[in-house]
Design a protein around this motif. Structure first.
Motif, PDB file in Angstrom:
ATOM      1  N   MET A   1       3.016  29.823  29.740  1.00 29.41           N
ATOM      2  CA  MET A   1       4.346  29.772  30.385  1.00 29.41           C
ATOM      3  C   MET A   1       5.505  30.235  29.631  1.00 29.41           C
ATOM      4  SD  MET A   1       3.523  27.982  32.936  1.00 29.41           S
ATOM      5  CE  MET A   1       2.320  27.151  33.787  1.00 29.41           C
ATOM      6  N   LYS A   2       6.391  30.933  30.253  1.00 27.57           N
ATOM      7  CA  LYS A   2       7.283  31.795  29.487  1.00 27.57           C
ATOM      8  C   LYS A   2       8.558  31.833  30.357  1.00 27.57           C
ATOM      9  CE  LYS A   2       5.909  36.275  31.052  1.00 27.57           C
ATOM     10  NZ  LYS A   2       5.373  37.578  30.842  1.00 27.57           N
ATOM     11  N   GLY A   3       9.795  32.000  29.591  1.00 23.92           N
ATOM     12  CA  GLY A   3      11.103  31.987  30.224  1.00 23.92           C
ATOM     13  C   GLY A   3      11.881  33.145  29.551  1.00 23.92           C
ATOM     14  N   SER A   4      13.093  33.528  30.030  1.00 24.95           N
ATOM     15  CA  SER A   4      13.939  34.429  29.664  1.00 24.95           C
ATOM     16  C   SER A   4      15.145  34.155  30.025  1.00 24.95           C
ATOM     17  CB  SER A   4      13.568  35.831  30.133  1.00 24.95           C
ATOM     18  OG  SER A   4      13.742  35.881  31.587  1.00 24.95           O
ATOM     19  N   ILE A   5      16.271  34.334  28.909  1.00 27.06           N
ATOM     20  CA  ILE A   5      17.828  34.043  29.213  1.00 27.06           C
ATOM     21  C   ILE A   5      18.460  35.478  29.182  1.00 27.06           C
ATOM     22  CG2 ILE A   5      19.583  32.829  27.977  1.00 27.06           C
ATOM     23  CD1 ILE A   5      17.771  31.022  26.707  1.00 27.06           C
ATOM     24  N   LYS A  13      28.726  33.545  32.224  1.00 30.71           N
ATOM     25  CA  LYS A  13      28.028  32.364  31.969  1.00 30.71           C
ATOM     26  C   LYS A  13      26.482  32.607  31.822  1.00 30.71           C
ATOM     27  CE  LYS A  13      30.985  28.992  33.783  1.00 30.71           C
ATOM     28  NZ  LYS A  13      31.066  27.494  34.554  1.00 30.71           N
ATOM     29  N   TRP A  14      25.662  31.699  31.178  1.00 25.07           N
ATOM     30  CA  TRP A  14      24.307  32.084  30.803  1.00 25.07           C
ATOM     31  C   TRP A  14      23.164  31.559  31.719  1.00 25.07           C
ATOM     32  CZ3 TRP A  14      22.910  34.902  26.718  1.00 25.07           C
ATOM     33  CH2 TRP A  14      24.054  35.571  25.745  1.00 25.07           C
ATOM     34  N   ASP A  15      22.428  32.107  32.093  1.00 28.18           N
ATOM     35  CA  ASP A  15      21.180  31.848  33.209  1.00 28.18           C
ATOM     36  C   ASP A  15      19.806  31.883  32.547  1.00 28.18           C
ATOM     37  OD1 ASP A  15      23.397  31.776  34.808  1.00 28.18           O
ATOM     38  OD2 ASP A  15      22.949  33.449  35.881  1.00 28.18           O
ATOM     39  N   PHE A  16      18.953  31.149  32.952  1.00 23.66           N
ATOM     40  CA  PHE A  16      17.448  31.552  32.625  1.00 23.66           C
ATOM     41  C   PHE A  16      16.600  31.221  33.692  1.00 23.66           C
ATOM     42  CE2 PHE A  16      17.275  26.666  31.688  1.00 23.66           C
ATOM     43  CZ  PHE A  16      16.263  26.432  32.447  1.00 23.66           C
ATOM     44  N   VAL A  17      15.528  31.865  33.568  1.00 15.78           N
ATOM     45  CA  VAL A  17      14.558  32.109  34.511  1.00 15.78           C
ATOM     46  C   VAL A  17      12.979  31.918  33.780  1.00 15.78           C
ATOM     47  CG1 VAL A  17      14.119  34.537  34.611  1.00 15.78           C
ATOM     48  CG2 VAL A  17      13.236  33.347  36.554  1.00 15.78           C
ATOM     49  N   ILE A  18      12.312  30.780  34.409  1.00 21.59           N
ATOM     50  CA  ILE A  18      11.003  30.277  33.702  1.00 21.59           C
ATOM     51  C   ILE A  18      10.005  30.535  34.980  1.00 21.59           C
ATOM     52  CG2 ILE A  18      11.570  28.020  34.439  1.00 21.59           C
ATOM     53  CD1 ILE A  18       9.876  27.045  31.978  1.00 21.59           C
ATOM     54  N   ASP A  19       8.613  31.019  34.477  1.00 25.01           N
ATOM     55  CA  ASP A  19       7.466  31.107  35.265  1.00 25.01           C
ATOM     56  C   ASP A  19       6.676  29.620  35.201  1.00 25.01           C
ATOM     57  OD1 ASP A  19       5.139  31.675  36.254  1.00 25.01           O
ATOM     58  OD2 ASP A  19       4.832  33.411  35.342  1.00 25.01           O
ATOM     59  N   LYS A  32      11.602  29.349  38.355  1.00 23.04           N
ATOM     60  CA  LYS A  32      12.457  28.286  38.373  1.00 23.04           C
ATOM     61  C   LYS A  32      13.786  29.047  37.537  1.00 23.04           C
ATOM     62  CE  LYS A  32      13.864  24.577  40.067  1.00 23.04           C
ATOM     63  NZ  LYS A  32      13.803  24.370  41.647  1.00 23.04           N
ATOM     64  N   ARG A  33      14.872  28.909  38.336  1.00 21.72           N
ATOM     65  CA  ARG A  33      16.176  29.657  37.936  1.00 21.72           C
ATOM     66  C   ARG A  33      17.113  28.449  37.504  1.00 21.72           C
ATOM     67  NH1 ARG A  33      16.174  35.220  38.310  1.00 21.72           N
ATOM     68  NH2 ARG A  33      14.684  36.067  39.499  1.00 21.72           N
ATOM     69  N   ARG A  34      17.983  28.516  36.450  1.00 22.14           N
ATOM     70  CA  ARG A  34      18.980  27.668  35.994  1.00 22.14           C
ATOM     71  C   ARG A  34      20.106  28.387  35.798  1.00 22.14           C
ATOM     72  NH1 ARG A  34      16.747  22.376  34.530  1.00 22.14           N
ATOM     73  NH2 ARG A  34      15.459  21.798  36.190  1.00 22.14           N
ATOM     74  N   ARG A  35      21.234  28.175  36.644  1.00 22.76           N
ATOM     75  CA  ARG A  35      22.559  28.848  36.142  1.00 22.76           C
ATOM     76  C   ARG A  35      23.693  28.130  35.772  1.00 22.76           C
ATOM     77  NH1 ARG A  35      20.292  30.932  40.955  1.00 22.76           N
ATOM     78  NH2 ARG A  35      19.935  33.109  41.154  1.00 22.76           N
ATOM     79  N   GLY A  36      24.696  28.993  34.903  1.00 23.31           N
ATOM     80  CA  GLY A  36      25.989  28.404  34.893  1.00 23.31           C
ATOM     81  C   GLY A  36      26.031  27.606  33.394  1.00 23.31           C
TER      82      GLY A  36
END
Length: 373
Positions: A1-5, A13-19, A32-36
């Motif tokens: 599993m990995k993710g990027s910012i 602001k900073w967001d990230f997405v994860i597989d 899955k995305r998380r924002r703000g």
């Protein structure tokens, strides 16, 4: 599993997405995305936490359904395990209090603050502590089930300080008042019902649903295996809860009165023959039918007036039983089991008002042994 910012150029602001793996139905990759996030460090911390959940298999996809929709499904699934009266009560709590306050929120969006504010609002409505506790219990039970069904990772209601029972609402009789009541009640056809309530702590429905096959004269006990519904129109197998399916030890006097009651029932069976409705009930009409709870309460109130005693509810005979047993120093675990409580904590919560006097009496008993020799 990995993710990027990444930094969002539009919001700053900073967001990230994860597989988070593949969809088992479509086979497509799920992200899955998380924002703000205000800072990159905050985003990195949240990403690491989410990655850890995914890797450990504890990640739960947030439910998109509204709490009101979930609540209705949850209650529907409990229709066969709840009594008719309890079901009506739950529906009333949901319609009047829970859904208007919390139903518009997504199940996954509920947090401890929502629950705490909800409980505060219930209190501000002027509801009794007991009612607030019962409404909270419905919410808490539904959310515990959501965790079990893996719709929530944690129950948000578990983090708040839970409402307590209002012991001030419990009115009990002392020993002398109980004796006075039983003397007057002895001439009543419902004497056995009153005696069982005082000597066993049984609930009204348990007493009116008690059958002869549930009374064990040899082992001097009875078993709670059936209850009469609140409207008196039917029976429910089992007790109010799993813990309610219990055995209760009987004293010699109560056993003697039960034997006298059995003779009365046998006499009525012979008298009415085929016209007798044999439900095998201990407390019943002369023709064997279940006692209408209203008639029992009417007689109960008349006996109270004749005995010139403070008015209490029939259910308070159960409370009087528990309080008298506590006052005479019986083991709290034994009392809890007799009452059919799910835990000793429930018993302590309800009867905590009795404990201070017990502490004082215990201190005096110890002192008399130590210093009066």
């Amino acid at each position: 599993m990995k993710g990027s910012i990444k930094k969002n150029k539009q919001t700053g602001k900073w967001d990230f997405v994860i597989d988070i793996g593949k969809d088992p139905l479509t086979g497509k990759r799920k992200q899955k995305r998380r924002r703000g996030f205000e800072t990159k460090k905050e985003a990195e911390k949240a990403l690491a936490a989410l990655l850890n959940e995914v890797n450990e298999g504890t990640y739960i996809e947030p439910s998109k359904q509204l709490y009101s929709n979930y609540l209705n499904k949850w209650l529907k699934g409990k229709e066969h395990s709840l009594s008719i009266q309890t079901l009506k009560l739950y529906k009333s709590y949901m319609k009047t209090h829970i859904v208007p306050a919390l139903g518009y929120l997504k199940l996954s969006a509920l947090n401890p603050l929502h629950i705490q504010e909800f409980v505060t609002e219930l209190r501000n409505k002027g509801l009794s502590q007991t009612t607030v506790k019962r409404i909270f219990n419905v919410v808490n039970a539904s959310l515990n089930n959501a965790v079990k069904m893996e719709l929530l990772k944690k129950n948000p209601a578990s983090s708040i300080e839970k409402p307590k029972w209002d012991s001030k609402e419990i009115t009990i009789w002392n020993l002398q008042q109980v004796i006075s009541f039983l003397k007057v009640a002895k001439s009543s056809p419902y004497y056995i019902a009153f005696l069982l309530a005082i000597m066993t702590g049984m609930r009204q429905g348990e007493i009116l649903g008690l059958r002869w096959k549930d009374v064990d004269f040899k082992n001097e006990c009875l078993y709670i295996r059936q209850t009469l519904t609140h409207d008196g129109k039917g029976f429910k197998e089992g007790a109010k809860s799993k813990a309610g399916n219990r055995s209760i030890g009987l004293d010699a006097n109560t056993l003697s009165v039960l034997k006298q009651q059995r003779k009365i029932v046998i006499t009525n069976k012979l008298k009415y023959g085929s016209a007798y409705n044999d439900f095998d009930l201990v407390v019943c009409t002369s023709k064997g039918k279940p006692i209408n709870p209203r008639n029992l309460l009417r007689t109960f109130n008349n006996v109270i007036i004749k005995a010139n005693l403070p008015k209490i509810r029939f259910h308070d005979l159960r409370h009087s039983h528990a309080s008298l047993m506590l006052q005479q120093g019986e083991n709290i675990k034994l009392i809890s089991e007799r009452l059919g409580h799910s835990s000793v904590k429930t018993t302590l919560d309800i009867y905590s008002h009795v404990l201070p006097n017990m502490q004082k009496e215990a201190s005096n008993r110890l002192a008399s042994q130590l210093f009066n020799n």
